[in-house]
Design an enzyme around this catalytic site. Structure first.
Site, PDB file in Angstrom:
ATOM      1  N   GLU A   1      67.668  -2.558  -9.477  1.00 35.28           N
ATOM      2  CA  GLU A   1      68.651  -1.585  -9.253  1.00 35.28           C
ATOM      3  C   GLU A   1      68.252  -0.141  -8.824  1.00 35.28           C
ATOM      4  OE1 GLU A   1      72.002  -2.665 -12.654  1.00 35.28           O
ATOM      5  OE2 GLU A   1      70.265  -1.778 -13.371  1.00 35.28           O
TER       6      GLU A   1
ATOM      7  N   ASP B   1      65.642  -3.595 -14.022  1.00 33.39           N
ATOM      8  CA  ASP B   1      66.773  -2.798 -14.640  1.00 33.39           C
ATOM      9  C   ASP B   1      66.723  -1.257 -14.449  1.00 33.39           C
ATOM     10  OD1 ASP B   1      69.304  -2.225 -16.279  1.00 33.39           O
ATOM     11  OD2 ASP B   1      67.723  -1.079 -17.438  1.00 33.39           O
TER      12      ASP B   1
END
Length: 711
Positions: A438, A409
Site C-alpha cells: 500500500e 501493509d
C-alpha cells in the site's frame, strides 16, 4: 533509579553531546559546571549553550572523550548534586546507527555443538540477563549475559533446552524491563514468553513450483484464515484454523466445492492471507470469544496461535501453518503473506521498545513518537538494525515457511531503500516472488523522496502497488459511499477508466502516468478494508433491484480481470460478498466477516461467469501484456460513442476486442472489419464461442462487458 529520585535530568543526545535539565526549583536552575563520573573517574564537561525551557534551565554540554556504551555514567553539578546519565536521542543519530550495526545472522536462539546460544542486540543496556523456565515448572533460572562487539549480548547453555520458555531482562537508564526475544520463532499461548523449539522437527519436503514469467500472470485472491472456513456450511471440519484452510474435497450445501478445492477450480493463482504472524486482539485460549483481522503485530516471526488446534504447544502452530502452505502448494497455488512491519500493537509494551528504548520508532520534531500509521507508532525502517530486522524476518518466512510473496501493509511508512533490499533478497531466494504494498503517502517524519509510495515507484520498480486510482475510478470513491464510478454508470470517469484499464501507464497522455510498467499496478475494487462492493451498491442504488446491482457488480469485477496489470479479488467478491453494511469489520463477529458459502451456491451463475473471465485472461496473453511499450503498440482505442469504452488488443496470433457498456440502455456498436466470435457477453463467457460469428455491428445489453475474438 525512578524519576522522582532524580534531582535533575541528563541525557546523551549525540555521541559526545549531553543535555542537562536543571529545574528552576533546584538552585534556580543554575550551575557553572558539570562533570561526567564513572567509578572514580571525573571529567569536566564543556557548556556550549544555556536556555530556559518551561520550568528548567537547559544546558547543552560537550564530552571531550569517547562515551563507552554499556557502562553506567553519572553527571554531577557544581553543587554536588548527582544524577544518572540516561540514553537519550543519541540512539536516533547516524553515528549511533553506524557504530552499532551488527550484520550477523545469529540473533535470537541458535544451536551448535550441544549448546543453545542466545544473542540479543541491546547496545544501550548496562546489564542483560537471560531468564529460562523449564517445561511444567514454576522455577526459573537467571543467567548473566556478556556484552560483545556492536552492542550484542550473548550467553551459551550446554543443555538441551527444548520446550523451555525464555525471555530477556534488560537494564537501560537504571530501569529493568522484561522482554520476549524480538527474534523469537516460537512462543507460548498469547505470546507471553518465547519458546525453544527445534525447527527441523516441523519441516517436510518442499514442494517446488515453476516461477511465473511475469506478475501480470497472477490472479490474487485475498482472504482471512478464520473467515475462509468458519461458516457453518463450509463443509470444512477444522473451521477457522490453519488445518481447515488446507482441507481438500470439501463441499457446500449444493454439493459443489468449497475451501481450497473451490479456489483451485475458480482459477486464481495466489492466495493472499491477512496477517498470520502472532497478533493481539484475541485470547488464543478462548479464540471464539473475539475476532480480529490481525493488524496488531506482537511477534513478527511466529505464527498466530488462535488459528492452531493447540495454542499452548509452541510446535502446533508452526506445524499446522506449514501443513496449510504445503497443501496450497500441492494444489499448484501460491501463498502471499500480509506483513505489518510498519507498526506494533502497543509501542510501550513491545519487545523493540523494551530492548532498545526509542530506537525502533520514529519521533517527530518535538521528540514524541510519530503517528503516520494512526495507531500510535511508526517503525523507523530507515535505521540500519530496523531494516536488518525486517530483512531477516522476510528471509525467515521465505526460507522456513516457503512463502511465495509479501503484501506490505501501509508500505508508505517504510522507506525506498528497505523495500528495494527486500526485492533483491526475495528474488535471490526464489525467482518470481511477488512484492506488493500500500503505497499511500502517510504523515510520517521521513523525507518524501525516501518514502515507499506510489510517487517513488520508479525507485523500486519491482514493487507492485495497490492502485487506488483504479479502485475509485471503476467503482467510485471508497470514502464516499454514494459516489458512483465508471462501472456504476458515471460517464465523467470514462477517460480515466480507459487509462486504468490499459495499465495506468499514461496510455493516452503522459501526465496521466501513474506507473512505468503494468506489473506495478495491482488492480482492485474491493479488499478486506471498507465496504464490500455489494454493500456499496446497496447504498448507491437504493431504489434498484438485486438483478440490476448484480449487473453492475459483474461489470466492475470483469473490468478488474480484463485490465492490464495484476488483478486482485476479495474473497467472496465473485458471489456478491456482504458484510451487512459494516465498513470497518476489523474486530466484528464471525457473522459479519465469515465467507458465506451459501451465497456461493445461491449465486453460482455469477461464480461461473467470473471463472470464465479468469479462463479468458489466462488463455489470451493480450490481457496480460508485460510492458508499457507492448501496451502502447498493441492496444488501439475503438472510435465508439461515449461513455462506452472499446479497444482492440493484438497479441500474436490473436486479435481481441474488449467492449464495455456501463449504460442502462442497449447500445449498438459498429465492429472493425472481419468476422468476430463472441467469447463473453452479458450472460455467456468461455474461451470458445457458442454463437455464430458476427460482422459489422453488435448490440450490447445494458451494463455489460463483451469480449470478441477475430477469426
Amino acid at each position: 533509579m525512578i524519576s522522582s529520585e532524580r534531582k535533575f535530568l541528563a541525557y546523551l543526545d549525540e555521541m559526545n553531546i549531553i543535555t542537562v535539565l536543571l529545574p528552576l526549583s533546584y538552585h534556580q536552575g543554575l550551575s557553572s559546571s558539570f562533570f561526567l563520573i564513572y567509578d572514580s573517574e571525573k571529567s569536566p564537561l564543556s557548556i556550549i549553550s544555556k536556555s530556559q525551557i518551561e520550568h528548567n534551565q537547559k544546558y547543552i554540554c560537550q564530552l571531550a572523550g569517547d562515551f563507552s556504551f554499556g557502562k553506567q555514567y553519572w553527571i554531577m553539578d557544581e553543587h554536588g548534586g548527582k544524577t544518572d546519565l540516561q540514553i537519550g536521542a543519541v540512539i536516533r543519530t547516524e553515528s549511533f546507527d553506524n557504530k552499532f550495526y551488527y550484520g550477523g545472522n545469529d540473533l535470537g536462539v541458535t544451536f551448535a555443538a550441544n549448546q543453545t546460544r542466545f544473542k540479543l542486540w541491546a547496545p544501550t543496556a548496562t546489564q542483560v540477563k537471560l531468564k529460562i523456565l523449564p517445561p511444567n515448572s514454576h522455577f526459573s533460572e537467571m543467567l548473566k549475559m556478556k556484552r560483545e562487539d556492536f552492542g550484542v549480548w550473548s550467553v551459551g547453555v550446554n543443555r538441551d533446552l527444548e520446550f523451555f520458555q525464555y525471555s530477556f531482562l534488560i537494564q537501560v537508564n537504571q530501569e529493568w524491563r522484561e522482554a520476549v526475544d524480538p527474534y523469537a520463532k516460537a512462543v507460548t499461548a498469547n505470546g507471553e514468553q518465547g519458546a525453544i523449539v527445534k525447527l527441523e522437527k516441523s519441516r517436510g519436503q518442499k514442494y517446488w513450483l515453476s516461477a511465473f514469467e511475469s506478475p501480470v500472470d497472477m490472479i490474487i485472491y485475498e482472504t482471512h484464515i478464520r473467515d475462509f472456513s468458519i461458516h457453518e456450511n463450509s463443509g470444512i471440519h477444522d473451521k477457522g484454523l490453519y488445518l481447515g484452510g488446507g482441507e481438500l474435497n470439501t463441499k457446500g450445501i449444493d454439493g459443489g466445492p468449497t475451501g481450497l478445492s473451490y479456489l483451485k477450480d475458480l482459477g486464481i493463482t495466489h492466495i493472499e492471507f491477512l496477517p498470520f504472524n502472532d497478533f493481539a486482539g484475541i485470547d488464543e485460549l478462548e479464540r471464539n470469544k473475539a475476532y480480529n483481522w490481525g493488524y496488531n503485530p506482537l511477534h513478527f516471526n511466529t505464527p498466530e496461535g488462535s488459528f492452531s488446534t493447540d495454542p499452548s504447544n509452541p510446535y502446533t502452530r508452526i506445524i499446522e501453518l506449514k501443513q496449510l502452505i504445503d497443501q496450497i502448494h500441492r494444489s499448484d497455488l501460491r501463498v502471499i503473506m500480509d506483513v505489518v512491519y510498519n507498526h506494533v500493537f502497543i509501542r510501550e509494551n513491545s519487545s523493540f521498545e523494551k530492548v532498545v528504548p526509542g530506537y525502533y520508532f520514529r519521533h517527530n520534531e518535538m521528540g514524541l513518537p510519530s503517528n503516520g500509521t494512526g495507531v500510535g507508532n511508526d517503525i523507523a525502517s530507515e535505521r540500519r538494525m530496523v531494516r536488518k530486522f525486517i530483512l531477516d524476518s522476510v528471509r525467515y518466512w521465505q526460507e522456513e515457511y516457503h512463502i511465495d510473496g509479501f503484501r506490505f501493509d501501509l508500505m508508505g511508512i517504510l522507506d525506498v531503500e528497505t523495500m528495494s533490499e527486500i526485492c533483491k533478497l526475495c528474488e535471490s531466494l526464489a525467482k518470481g516472488t511477488i512484492i506488493l504494498g500500500e503505497g499511500w503517502n502517510l504523515n510520517t517524519p521521513l523525507p518524501h523522496e525516501q518514502k515507499a509510495i506510489i510517487a517513488n515507484q520508479a525507485k523500486m520498480p519491482q514493487v507492485a502497488q495497490f492502485n487506488d486510482k483504479f479502485r475509485d475510478t471503476i467503482k467510485g470513491s471508497t470514502f464516499n459511499l454514494f459516489d458512483k464510478g465508471y462501472a456504476l454508470g458515471n460517464e465523467h470517469y470514462r477517460a480515466t477508466a480507459f487509462e486504468v484499464i490499459t495499465g495506468s501507464i499514461g496510455f493516452q497522455k503522459k501526465e496521466n502516468r501513474l506507473f512505468n510498467e503494468p506489473f506495478q499496478s495491482v488492480n482492485y475494487i474491493e479488499c478486506h478494508d471498507n465496504h464490500t462492493l455489494w454493500d456499496k451498491l446497496l447504498s448507491c442504488l437504493p431504489e434498484g433491484d438485486d438483478l440490476t446491482r448484480m449487473k453492475y457488480h459483474r461489470l466492475a469485477t470483469g473490468i478488474v480481470l480484463l485490465s492490464q496489470g495484476i488483478p486482485f479479488l476479495n474473497s467472496g467478491q465473485e458471489f456478491f460478498r456482504t458484510k451487512l453494511g459494516d465498513g470497518n469489520s476489523y474486530r466484528s463477529p464471525d457473522h459479519i466477516n465469515q465467507l458465506d458459502w451459501d451465497r456461493k451456491s445461491q449465486f453460482i451463475k455469477n461464480v461461473n461467469y467470473i471463472k470464465g473471465l479468469i479462463q479468458i485472461r489466462k488463455a489470451f496473453p493480450c490481457f496480460r501484456m508485460r510492458t508499457a511499450v507492448e501496451i502502447r503498440n498493441n492496444i488501439h482505442p475503438l472510435l465508439i460513442a461515449e461513455p462506452l469504452i472499446g479497444c482492440v488488443l493484438h497479441k500474436d496470433p490473436h486479435e481481441v476486442l474488449l467492449l464495455i457498456n456501463p449504460c442502462s440502455k442497449q447500445q449498438s456498436i459498429s465492429l472493425p472489419e472481419g468476422e468476430w466470435s463472441i467469447l463473453a457477453d452479458h450472460d455467456y463467457v468461455g474461451i470458445s464461442s457458442k454463437y455464430d460469428p458476427i460482422k459489422e455491428e453488435i448490440t450490447m445489453e445494458p451494463v455489460s462487458l463483451y469480449v470478441l475474438l477475430k477469426k
